[in-house]
Motif scaffolding. Structure first.
Motif, short mmCIF file in Angstrom:
data_model
loop_
_atom_site.label_atom_id
_atom_site.label_comp_id
_atom_site.label_asym_id
_atom_site.label_seq_id
_atom_site.Cartn_x
_atom_site.Cartn_y
_atom_site.Cartn_z
N UNK A 27 0.84 -1.19 0.00
CA UNK A 27 0.00 0.00 0.00
C UNK A 27 0.89 1.25 0.00
N UNK A 28 0.41 2.27 -0.65
CA UNK A 28 1.09 3.57 -0.68
C UNK A 28 0.42 4.47 0.35
N UNK A 29 1.22 5.04 1.26
CA UNK A 29 0.63 5.84 2.32
C UNK A 29 1.56 7.00 2.65
N UNK A 30 1.03 8.21 2.53
CA UNK A 30 1.80 9.42 2.82
C UNK A 30 3.09 9.47 2.02
N UNK A 31 3.07 8.93 0.82
CA UNK A 31 4.26 8.92 -0.03
C UNK A 31 5.23 7.79 0.26
N UNK A 32 4.89 6.93 1.24
CA UNK A 32 5.76 5.81 1.59
C UNK A 32 5.19 4.50 1.03
N UNK A 33 6.11 3.57 0.79
CA UNK A 33 5.72 2.23 0.34
C UNK A 33 5.66 1.29 1.55
N UNK A 34 4.48 0.71 1.80
CA UNK A 34 4.33 -0.26 2.88
C UNK A 34 4.16 -1.63 2.23
N UNK A 35 5.17 -2.51 2.34
CA UNK A 35 5.10 -3.81 1.65
C UNK A 35 4.00 -4.71 2.21
N UNK A 36 3.59 -5.67 1.41
CA UNK A 36 2.67 -6.71 1.89
C UNK A 36 3.35 -7.51 3.00
N UNK A 37 2.55 -8.09 3.87
CA UNK A 37 3.03 -8.91 4.98
C UNK A 37 3.81 -8.09 6.01
N UNK A 38 3.53 -6.79 6.06
CA UNK A 38 4.12 -5.94 7.09
C UNK A 38 3.21 -5.94 8.31
N UNK A 39 3.79 -6.17 9.47
CA UNK A 39 3.00 -6.11 10.71
C UNK A 39 2.74 -4.66 11.07
N UNK A 40 1.57 -4.39 11.63
CA UNK A 40 1.19 -3.02 11.97
C UNK A 40 0.79 -2.98 13.44
N UNK A 41 1.51 -2.15 14.21
CA UNK A 41 1.19 -1.93 15.61
C UNK A 41 0.70 -0.50 15.78
N UNK A 42 -0.42 -0.33 16.47
CA UNK A 42 -0.89 0.99 16.87
C UNK A 42 -0.60 1.14 18.36
N UNK A 43 0.20 2.14 18.70
CA UNK A 43 0.60 2.36 20.09
C UNK A 43 -0.46 3.19 20.80
N UNK A 44 -1.51 2.51 21.29
CA UNK A 44 -2.60 3.21 21.98
C UNK A 44 -2.09 3.92 23.22
N UNK A 45 -1.13 3.33 23.90
CA UNK A 45 -0.57 3.94 25.11
C UNK A 45 0.05 5.30 24.80
N UNK A 46 0.81 5.39 23.72
CA UNK A 46 1.44 6.65 23.33
C UNK A 46 0.39 7.68 22.92
N UNK A 47 -0.61 7.26 22.14
CA UNK A 47 -1.64 8.18 21.68
C UNK A 47 -2.43 8.75 22.85
N UNK A 48 -2.74 7.90 23.82
CA UNK A 48 -3.57 8.32 24.95
C UNK A 48 -2.80 9.12 26.00
N UNK A 49 -1.50 9.29 25.79
CA UNK A 49 -0.69 10.16 26.66
C UNK A 49 -0.03 11.28 25.86
#
Length: 521
Positions: free
Chosen positions: A392-414
């Motif tokens: 996928x193309x996102x914000x001008x960056x190439x994100x390859x298939x089979x890339x793991x995605x972590x959302x850091x909820x702890x960082x966002x909520x602080x």
């Protein structure tokens, strides 16, 4: 004479030969990785911290908690950061803007889960809700779980379980009030969480009155093994080391024991076949749906066991952790504790033997307290990982298939750009605040967001509110005398240790001990 190994070689030579073989193997693996990385050289990847050969960025997580380490790295490399955990390319999202765009613009692409070794073994090759691949099967069992197992109607039907378990907890704590001895609240909250979820899911307690704890022991072992280091997950070509170290064998032993117990539970339910619809547990409901043909022909016994295990594991440790942190923050903040208790005791009429669920509707400040505890201490600080199904193309960056995605909820909520005084426990921030935790407000996502957000949110929130309300109504809480003197119990904020441990959840590292004082309305 030198000792000979079974191969006829001196043991020292055999050890050196094995060490040399491992070094050669690691060299070959690193060479393959370098070749793969060189092919990706044309890709424009998001900013990434420096990495080492073979292990990637794993060394930057050593000695600290992953959500904290990744927040620190993101402050240097940005809220969209690319790291390598061994062989696994990983995208880390650490800001509300990036999380919002991710879930709104790219959610279908990231709706898969990576298949870990533990998940494949424990939940029958990922046939559960949490880890099954995104597709028709997942949609079917997710719909069943949400509508038939975790709907508000079903959650309310389990109130008798919450009543009975909370009553047992209150009586147990009350026995400690006569001599003003402290109780291990962490242990008690884990027990009540496990018992409520286990009774609702399987129709039995984790710990029976006669002291048998086999299922409780197995569930705790599963939770530890789910997050244990696994060579095969980080370095797929080295999966054989998990066999050599015995890790795979330990996973299989736990899985076999759980499988046998689940088979027994399901068979007992088939024989007994409860006729009281309001008293049916999840096993009863699933078997009835199967009998009525509502599950179709594709769901086997293994599918049922995967769903049940998912419900149990997903509801016990997370709920216990949220309860523990909420009480911890209330004890640390006497002003908040006093206001919450005054609200609970004003809502509940004097002389009542128990708090009713209708009472909870009028406890607005208590809801703010729980939200604030979930903001500061999300049980899953790194939301369960996703995996890109295609590039996928996102914000001008190439994100390859089979890339793991972590959302850091702890960082966002602080994040100080979103939250005023983010490190402080301030339930008032949620008074007349439209933010909820249903996954639509991406600055507050303790239960995740999007298609793969936690389906058990309603179940968890009702349990949290009911247990906390009872603890506040029936008892005043103090620190043990020695701890109170050392930490200044009468200060505005008590200096209580809030170090985290990390397993499936970010639990309180050191158990919470407190002195209950019985309140007589």
């Amino acid at each position: 004479m030198a000792l000979l190994s079974p191969l006829g070689l001196p043991k020292q030579l055999q050890t050196e030969a094995i060490s040399l073989s491992l070094l050669i193997l690691l060299f070959l693996v690193s060479l393959v990785l370098l070749l793969k990385l060189s092919r990706r050289g044309k890709l424009k990847l998001p900013p990434s911290p420096p990495k080492l050969p073979i292990i990637g960025n794993l060394h930057q997580l050593l000695g600290t908690l992953p959500h904290r380490a990744l927040k620190i790295l993101s402050q240097h490399y940005g809220p969209l950061m690319f790291v390598y955990f061994g062989h696994s390319p990983t995208l880390v999202v650490s800001s509300v803007d990036m999380a919002t765009e991710l879930f709104k613009a790219h959610e279908i692409v990231i709706s898969n889960r990576p298949k870990t070794t533990a998940a494949k073994i424990f939940v029958y090759d990922c046939r559960d809700v949490a880890f099954s691949p995104y597709g028709e099967y997942w949609r079917q069992i997710r719909k069943i779980s949400v509508l038939e197992l975790l709907s508000m109607r079903r959650v309310q039907s389990f109130q008798h379980v919450r009543d009975e378990e909370v009553s047992c907890l209150i009586n147990k704590i009350r026995c400690s009030c006569s001599d003003r001895s402290s109780v291990n609240l962490s242990e008690m909250l884990l027990a009540i969480s496990n018992n409520i979820v286990s009774r609702c899911v399987l129709g039995r307690k984790v710990e029976e009155e006669n002291g048998t704890t086999k299922f409780g022991e197995l569930s705790r072992r599963l939770m530890v093994q789910f997050t244990a280091f696994c060579f095969g997950d980080i370095f797929p070509s080295l999966g054989w080391l998990d066999v050599l170290t015995g890790f795979t064998g330990r996973l299989n032993a736990t899985a076999r024991a759980l499988d046998a117990m689940l088979d027994q539970v399901i068979e007992e339910h088939r024989i007994s076949e409860s006729s009281d619809n309001d008293r049916k547990d999840f096993v009863d409901i699933l078997l009835q749906l199967q009998k009525d043909g509502m599950l179709g022909t594709g769901l086997t016994q293994d599918n049922l066991k995967a769903i049940l295990l998912d419900m149990f594991v997903g509801g016990t440790d997370t709920t216990a952790t949220a309860l523990e942190w909420t009480i911890t923050e209330l004890i640390r903040n006497p002003r908040v504790m006093k206001r919450a208790q005054e609200e609970v005791r004003s809502v509940v009429r004097a002389g009542k033997l128990n708090i009713e669920t209708n009472d909870l509707v009028h406890m607005d400040y208590l809801k703010c307290v729980i939200k604030e505890a979930l903001r500061l201490h999300p049980p899953l600080p790194l939301l369960l990982p996703r995996e890109t199904s295609e590039s996928v193309k996102w914000r001008g960056y190439d994100i390859p298939a089979k890339t793991r995605v972590f959302v850091n909820a702890w960082a966002i909520q602080r994040d100080p750009e979103i939250w005023d005084r983010p490190e402080e426990f301030l339930p008032e921030r949620f008074v007349n605040n439209p933010f909820d935790c249903k996954g639509q407000d991406f600055q507050f996502i303790p239960f995740g967001a999007g298609r793969r957000g936690c389906p058990g949110m309603s179940f968890a929130l009702v349990t949290l509110e009911y247990v906390i309300a009872n603890l506040l109504y029936w008892f005043d809480w103090k620190l043990p005398d020695a701890a109170a003197r050392a930490r200044g119990e009468f200060e505005e904020v008590i200096d209580l240790d809030v170090s985290e441990g990390f397993g499936l959840t970010a639990y309180k590292k050191f158990p919470l001990h407190a002195v209950p004082i019985f309140y007589s309305p």
